[in-house]
Structure formats: structure tokens, C-alpha cells
Write a protein that holds these residues in place. Structure first.
Motif, PDB file in Angstrom:
ATOM      1  N   UNK A  62     -14.722  25.122 -23.201  1.00  0.00           N
ATOM      2  CA  UNK A  62     -15.801  25.741 -22.427  1.00  0.00           C
ATOM      3  C   UNK A  62     -17.134  25.692 -23.170  1.00  0.00           C
TER       4      UNK A  62
ATOM      5  N   UNK B 119     -20.330  23.955 -21.384  1.00  0.00           N
ATOM      6  CA  UNK B 119     -21.546  24.682 -21.024  1.00  0.00           C
ATOM      7  C   UNK B 119     -22.763  24.233 -21.825  1.00  0.00           C
TER       8      UNK B 119
ATOM      9  N   UNK C 251     -37.114  27.434 -14.752  1.00  0.00           N
ATOM     10  CA  UNK C 251     -36.572  28.219 -15.848  1.00  0.00           C
ATOM     11  C   UNK C 251     -37.513  28.284 -17.049  1.00  0.00           C
TER      12      UNK C 251
ATOM     13  N   UNK D 293     -33.110  31.566 -12.037  1.00  0.00           N
ATOM     14  CA  UNK D 293     -31.778  31.422 -11.452  1.00  0.00           C
ATOM     15  C   UNK D 293     -31.002  32.742 -11.508  1.00  0.00           C
ATOM     16  N   UNK D 294     -31.232  33.534 -12.562  1.00  0.00           N
ATOM     17  CA  UNK D 294     -30.493  34.797 -12.673  1.00  0.00           C
ATOM     18  C   UNK D 294     -31.120  35.908 -11.833  1.00  0.00           C
TER      19      UNK D 294
ATOM     20  N   UNK E  65     -32.886  41.772 -19.352  1.00  0.00           N
ATOM     21  CA  UNK E  65     -33.254  40.445 -19.831  1.00  0.00           C
ATOM     22  C   UNK E  65     -32.026  39.570 -20.090  1.00  0.00           C
ATOM     23  N   UNK E  66     -31.002  40.146 -20.701  1.00  0.00           N
ATOM     24  CA  UNK E  66     -29.884  39.314 -21.192  1.00  0.00           C
ATOM     25  C   UNK E  66     -28.513  39.652 -20.633  1.00  0.00           C
TER      26      UNK E  66
ATOM     27  N   UNK F 295     -15.590  30.898 -13.505  1.00  0.00           N
ATOM     28  CA  UNK F 295     -15.998  29.529 -13.834  1.00  0.00           C
ATOM     29  C   UNK F 295     -16.526  29.417 -15.261  1.00  0.00           C
ATOM     30  N   UNK F 296     -17.012  30.524 -15.808  1.00  0.00           N
ATOM     31  CA  UNK F 296     -17.573  30.511 -17.161  1.00  0.00           C
ATOM     32  C   UNK F 296     -16.538  30.820 -18.235  1.00  0.00           C
ATOM     33  N   UNK F 297     -15.345  31.230 -17.825  1.00  0.00           N
ATOM     34  CA  UNK F 297     -14.359  31.670 -18.821  1.00  0.00           C
ATOM     35  C   UNK F 297     -12.982  31.029 -18.650  1.00  0.00           C
ATOM     36  N   UNK F 298     -12.791  30.299 -17.548  1.00  0.00           N
ATOM     37  CA  UNK F 298     -11.491  29.693 -17.274  1.00  0.00           C
ATOM     38  C   UNK F 298     -11.651  28.183 -17.162  1.00  0.00           C
TER      39      UNK F 298
ATOM     40  N   UNK G 259     -23.690  36.228 -23.659  1.00  0.00           N
ATOM     41  CA  UNK G 259     -23.270  34.825 -23.746  1.00  0.00           C
ATOM     42  C   UNK G 259     -22.624  34.363 -22.432  1.00  0.00           C
TER      43      UNK G 259
ATOM     44  N   UNK H  56     -23.939  31.655 -19.523  1.00  0.00           N
ATOM     45  CA  UNK H  56     -23.129  30.594 -18.906  1.00  0.00           C
ATOM     46  C   UNK H  56     -23.140  30.699 -17.380  1.00  0.00           C
TER      47      UNK H  56
ATOM     48  N   UNK I 130     -25.428  31.803 -15.518  1.00  0.00           N
ATOM     49  CA  UNK I 130     -26.698  31.302 -14.996  1.00  0.00           C
ATOM     50  C   UNK I 130     -26.717  29.767 -14.984  1.00  0.00           C
ATOM     51  N   UNK I 131     -26.202  29.162 -16.037  1.00  0.00           N
ATOM     52  CA  UNK I 131     -26.146  27.688 -16.073  1.00  0.00           C
ATOM     53  C   UNK I 131     -25.298  27.156 -14.919  1.00  0.00           C
ATOM     54  N   UNK I 132     -24.215  27.865 -14.667  1.00  0.00           N
ATOM     55  CA  UNK I 132     -23.331  27.436 -13.586  1.00  0.00           C
ATOM     56  C   UNK I 132     -24.009  27.671 -12.228  1.00  0.00           C
TER      57      UNK I 132
ATOM     58  N   UNK J  34     -27.030  27.469 -11.621  1.00  0.00           N
ATOM     59  CA  UNK J  34     -28.058  26.434 -11.474  1.00  0.00           C
ATOM     60  C   UNK J  34     -27.519  25.198 -10.748  1.00  0.00           C
TER      61      UNK J  34
END
Lengths: 403, 403
Positions: free
Chosen positions: A3, A7, A18, B76-77, B101-102, B119-122, B267, B271, B273-275, B277
């Protein structure tokens, strides 16, 4: 790929919109000369305050809201009545009849359609042909899904008109086990429209080698004077698996509603709906109503919008090419992809400097092709005067940082 | 697993809201007795025409639309200002401060949040503990992502109050390489609220075995009288990777806007947010504005909504339990999960007969646990009189088709 690695490939700090999350670093010490004054222009996306959403889109939304539960909870593939109208109008637009019942799905934006189409046809190890450069999400989606990218070159540099992709290279990719080919026409970021003969040939090759095609036609309505457009789905010979994607976010400035449409092979549309059921359920119910305005805008509205964009395109091309930033002429859409001269700073630093020093936001070429470290993309759907002034600042910056 | 097999697991014909796409078959010949008259009730989801969206949600949407480009193109977030307000109010609700913010992302519905979190962890081969029964998308998402499901039983039958999951079974799963645990509290479909001691223990076990937790709190605001709720994120000891999910689609009837929120480990939020996107870019921009109404509804509004639902819950429990359809009492949320007696037809046929003969739509238990072939789920967020009458028709149907 674990992962962490996966990523890393999806890194989005340089993705359009962004920029606000970017670490600015010590730009002040790197800056050469003074700040360049001028109205802020964000070329990373279109300016919907200048080119405003289709007339009455909010009133139509309110009608959708007033419908209540019927509109809030549509089928996952979208409201049946809205799909019926869409299928008819898109069938007319493309020249290929579409079944509202089995061949069309409404998605959260064209981005959603692209994700669902690739998610339904790409899995671990699937070879996917991706044009370089092309829309940044294409290769990121393949990476997320565990597929393998087979790059297809689009030769766009040092030419005013892009000739197109190398069809021999594409056929070789198809011969060597490529199962899916995804591409945008007009191409994002160059604005190249695939020719009739190229589209016919791609359809024919995909049929012959049993390759699934995903054709992104997002910008196809904004076609400039003298240009022709061929819809692959209407070709005589098409592959068994074909999905066409389009949406009202660009030409119509309806991006704030997140609406897209995919149509094509029923079996894949069915998979896309199953996937949508676990990804986002459906495009926001009330928003779907706004699709009723699409492809039935007031008379002259589209022609006028195209004319206004063409005027900006022509002027920006003049600015860039006379400053020796070689730029191909987009045949459709609102993207320009100028090539920079050799610079004393790397591309990403230059892009940050553009924002910091010149009040201009652009997207680096690496988003569209990791190897493209000398181009920037501009969405020129902007206020005419502001865009021209900002383009001149970009040209000036290229000169300041040129070697 | 190839795509054909994968998408078989994602079959959605029995998913809530998809009943319209079901093949009706020859129900007429299978039907015993006459049609049962009564107002049509669709228990597959809440009736937002009865429990209408939060006051002023459309006016707030219009304000968002009027903001133009700023609201159409958020990060995106999600819009920074809206995230700031949300982080403050959700921090207060859960008892755990959240960084706007995070640590927080706005998503297209809670469904979107769930997809992005998993999707970010599996990835292929990740072992994921999934409660049976639980929200249908949990196991489908694991299947789509190529993970391996480790089932954890929730013993909900033959009891008026669910005791909870077997924590020893969970610890054994954690010991045997389970990397992610996803669950909803209140549990969908039973309405079981995990006890304070269970939540504390789950947090502690996840921290000890370095398991990522995804806690779906979608229904946590609709808490019935006498019940307590523990937010796992506010426990003293929590795992390094923890994502909490919540959204305004249910209690607040804002499902037509497709809005959800996830908060937790920076963290993983990054991820997600990237997904996002490459999946749908962002929750529809104008719709995001409606989140400004959330957790600041008019005084008494929430209490009143809970009271009205509690009255329906109590009456339906009476109808079902007196007809010997054993049903646990939901502690929160608006789902009931009655158990049917032995029938002369299979569960899916019975569900279709309910629609055809009794004018009632429900969701079969198999959506929540493939082995649960004797329960049906009802979302009782409906008109009181219509719901009670429909529940009586269900009881009657169970008698007609009971062996």
C-alpha cells in the motif's frame, strides 16, 4: 506492490486544485527579480465565475429537491426518467442509439465514470494501454487497480498540429496481451482530436484483438471552427466491450454538481453499477436533475461559448508561440500545453514560482506523463483579459528562468 | 480471482433501492391467497418525504451555489472553512479533538468514506475482520479490493438485546494476521450499540496487535432513551491507525446530497484524499455547503426526531414479537431485523412476494450475512400509520407462507 508504494504513485500534491496544500519551501531565496503584478489566474481549472453554469441549473436543481424521496433515492445507475432523456440526446449527439435501460449509467462526475469503467475491466496484472500524455487519473487508476501500464506515445512537441498516436505501436501492444485501452479525445492536455481514420482504425484493432476500449469524450462538445469529430461508438466495426464517457462539467461549467455519464456494453455498465453501489451509491440525487438541462441549452448558447473560448485560444497561442514557448493548437476543449525552454530550476519549482512570483497557477506536465518535465497545462476557460495578461507573465517568467 | 468472479460477489440486485431491477418471474403462480391491500411502504430506505431534510438545507445549498467557483472547486478533501466548522462540532460530539487540516475529509456520502478508508488500508491478501451481520458493503468492498474476509459473529437471534460480538474470537483473528477491522455501531442491520466495555476492549486489542480500525458511526446520533454511546476514537488507548466515519444522510435525511465525513489518522486521511482524486475528485462542491447545517440544527429538532422514531420502533416491535417474528430491539438508528419462521418459499422469493402481494419492500438478510436466510431488514424511518399497517402485512405474509 504494497500500500505504501501504491499510494506513492497516487501522490496528488501537484494535481489541479491541490496547489493550496503544496509546501512552498524557501521560494523567496530562489526568486529572481521582483514579483510580477497582475490579476490572479488559476489555470488549473476553468473559471466558472466567468463562464457560468448553464442557464437555470440552480432552478432545475431546486425542482429536483422539491421532488423529495423519488429524486434522493434513485437506482444506483441514476433516475430512470433522466436516463431516458439522456440516452435519447446522447444517441443523437454521437449517432449511435443508446438503451436507457441497459447501456447508460449516471456517475459522480466524469471522474467517477472513468473509475467505474476501469474498476470494472482492470484487475491485478491486466495490461492497459495508456497514452502519454493523457489525463492524469488514467495511469493512477491503473496503478491503484494493480494493472500494468503499456505506454503509447502521442508526439505533440515541435508541431502546431498533433498528428496522433502511433497506430503501429498500439497494434503491437494489442498483439502483446494488452486487454484495455483508455484514451481521451480531445486529448487532455493537448486538445488533439483523434482523426476519423485513427478512430476507425482503433475501433477495428480493438475488435480484432478483443481489447476493451474506454473512450473519454469529456471535451467533445467544445469543437473549434473547421474541426471534425468522430465518435468511436458510431463506427461500423466496434469491439465487444466499449465504454464512452462524457459529462457536463466542462463546456457547461457544471463541475460543482459532480455529474458524469458512461454508456456502452450492457455487461460492463452492469458491473459499473455494482461497483458504484459500494463506492458512492449514486450521483447525488437532487443534482441528477440538472442533467435535464444538458444537450438542450438555449439556442445559440453553445455556439457562443465556443466562440468566446476560441478567441482566448487564438490570443494565448499568439502570446506563447511568439515568446518561443512552442504550443500545439487545441482542436477542441480548453487546454493549452506549452513547452518551456531549458530552465535554471526544475519544473515543479518553476510552477511554484509561477504561483508565488507571478500570481498564476498551472499544472505541471508530469501529471500527464511522468517524463514530461518541460510542459505546463493551462485551462484557458478564464476571463479573456486576465488570461492574456497571465500568459504574458508566464512567458516573462520563462525568460527570467531560462538558461 | 478474475473479474467475472469478483463482480459476481458484488451482485446488487437485492441491495436496498435496487428492487426495481429485479426480475419478478412468475410470482402470480406462486402467490398463495389474495393481494393484501395497503399503502405502499418502501422499508429499503428511510422516507425523506415523511422525515424531511434538516430545515433550510436547500436555502443553504443555494448559498453554496451562489459562492460560485470557490465552492465548485474545493480541495479534494473538501472546503477548508467547512472542514474547520465540522472538525470543531464533531470533536465536541465525540469528545476527541480533530484537526481540520490533517485529520478530516469530506466524502460523497458515508459510502464514499467507507470505500476510501478500506481502499487505503486493504490490498490483495489483506485479512479483514468483518462482523456478520453488518452493512452489506463491508464484505463487498473487501472482495473488490482482493482482501480476505475473517468473519466475526454477532449473536443477535433469540434475544431481545444483542450482547455483542465475541471478543475472544476477535482477539484470535487479530492474533492470526488480521490487519483491518471494520464494523458499524450502531450495527446495521440490528441496531445494536457496542457497549462501553466492548469498545474499550476493541480499541485496546487493535492497539496491541497493530490492527487498523474503521468505525462506522453513521447512526450514532439517533440514540434511544436510556442508551449510552461510546466513541472509540475518544478511548484512552487507541490504535495508531483509526478512521471514524459518520454522515448526515440518515437521522438528518440529507441522503440526496451524498455527503459523508471521515476523520482520524492523518496518514490514512492523506491516502483517502489521493484515492478520492481518482475516484470522484470531491464531494459535489455546492452540496458541501449543506454540512454547515449539521450538528447545529434548531433547538429541539434532534430530540423530536428521535422521539418520533422511538414511537415507531416500539409499535413495530410489538407487531413483530406478538406475531412471533423474533426481533431484537434496536438501541439506536432506524433499522429492525426481524427473524422469519420457516417458510415454504426461499427468502428472496418471499421478499419478492412481499413487494408483489403485500405492497412492501424490505431488504433480505443475505445482504448483511450471506448465511442469514431467515431475516429481513426494515428501515422504519417511515410514516407511522403506514409503517404499522405494512408491518402487520409482513406478519400476515409470514403466517401465509409459514410451514
Amino acid at each position: 506492490m504494497n500500500l505504501e508504494e501504491k499510494f506513492k504513485l497516487l501522490e496528488a500534491d501537484n494535481a489541479p486544485g491541490q496547489e493550496i496544500r503544496q509546501y512552498q519551501g524557501d521560494l523567496n531565496s530562489m526568486m529572481i527579480g521582483e514579483k510580477l503584478d497582475g490579476v490572479f489566474v488559476d489555470f488549473s481549472h476553468g473559471d466558472v465565475d466567468t463562464f457560468i453554469p448553464t442557464p437555470d441549473s440552480d432552478a432545475v436543481w431546486e425542482k429536483g429537491f422539491a421532488e423529495g424521496g423519488k429524486q434522493a433515492y434513485t437506482e444506483y445507475r441514476g433516475d430512470a426518467e433522466i436516463r431516458t432523456g439522456l440516452a435519447e440526446r446522447l444517441g443523437k449527439f454521437t449517432g449511435k442509439p443508446i438503451s436507457a435501460e441497459n447501456e447508460l449509467i449516471i456517475t459522480p462526475g466524469t471522474q467517477g465514470a472513468l473509475f467505474l469503467a476501469l474498476g470494472s475491466t482492470v484487475t491485478v496484472g491486466t495490461k492497459v494501454a495508456v497514452v502519454m500524455p493523457d489525463y492524469f487519473a488514467n495511469r493512477k487508476l491503473v496503478a491503484f487497480l494493480g494493472g500494468e501500464i503499456v505506454p503509447i506515445a502521442l508526439n505533440y512537441k515541435e508541431t502546431l498540429y498533433v498528428k496522433g498516436i502511433d497506430l503501429e505501436q498500439l497494434e503491437n501492444a494489442f498483439k502483446s496481451g494488452t486487454k484495455v485501452f483508455v484514451f481521451s479525445t480531445p486529448n487532455n492536455p493537448t486538445g488533439h482530436v483523434y482523426s476519423d481514420s485513427a478512430i476507425t482504425k482503433i475501433a477495428e484493432l480493438a475488435a480484432r484483438y478483443k481489447v476493451t476500449l474506454v473512450v473519454d469524450e469529456l471535451y467533445s462538445r467544445m469543437l473549434y471552427s473547421g474541426e471534425d469529430y468522430t465518435h468511436l461508438c458510431a463506427c461500423d466495426r466496434i469491439p465487444e466491450n466499449l465504454i464512452t464517457i462524457i459529462g457536463p462539467s466542462k463546456t457547461e461549467s457544471l463541475s460543482g454538481f459532480r455529474l458524469g455519464v458512461a454508456f456502452g456494453t450492457p455487461k460492463i455498465i452492469d458491473r459499473m453499477e455494482r461497483l458504484q453501489a459500494i463506492v458512492s451509491l449514486r450521483a447525488a440525487g437532487y443534482n441528477q436533475a440538472v442533467l435535464n438541462t444538458w444537450f438542450q441549452e438555449p439556442a445559440g448558447w453553445l455556439e457562443n461559448r465556443i466562440r468566446e473560448h476560441e478567441a482566448i485560444r487564438d490570443e494565448l497561442l499568439k502570446v506563447f508561440n511568439s515568446a518561443n514557448l512552442k504550443t500545439t493548437s487545441p482542436q477542441a476543449g480548453s487546454y493549452l500545453f506549452p513547452q518551456l525552454p531549458k530552465l535554471s530550476v526544475d519544473l515543479h519549482t518553476f510552477v511554484r514560482l509561477l504561483r508565488y512570483q507571478a500570481n498564476v497557477v498551472v499544472t505541471p506536465g508530469t501529471e500527464f506523463d511522468p517524463n514530461c518535465t518541460d510542459c505546463i497545462r493551462l485551462n484557458f476557460s478564464q476571463d479573456y483579459e486576465a488570461a492574456v495578461a497571465a500568459a504574458k507573465r508566464i512567458a516573462k517568467m520563462a525568460k527570467i528562468y531560462g538558461i
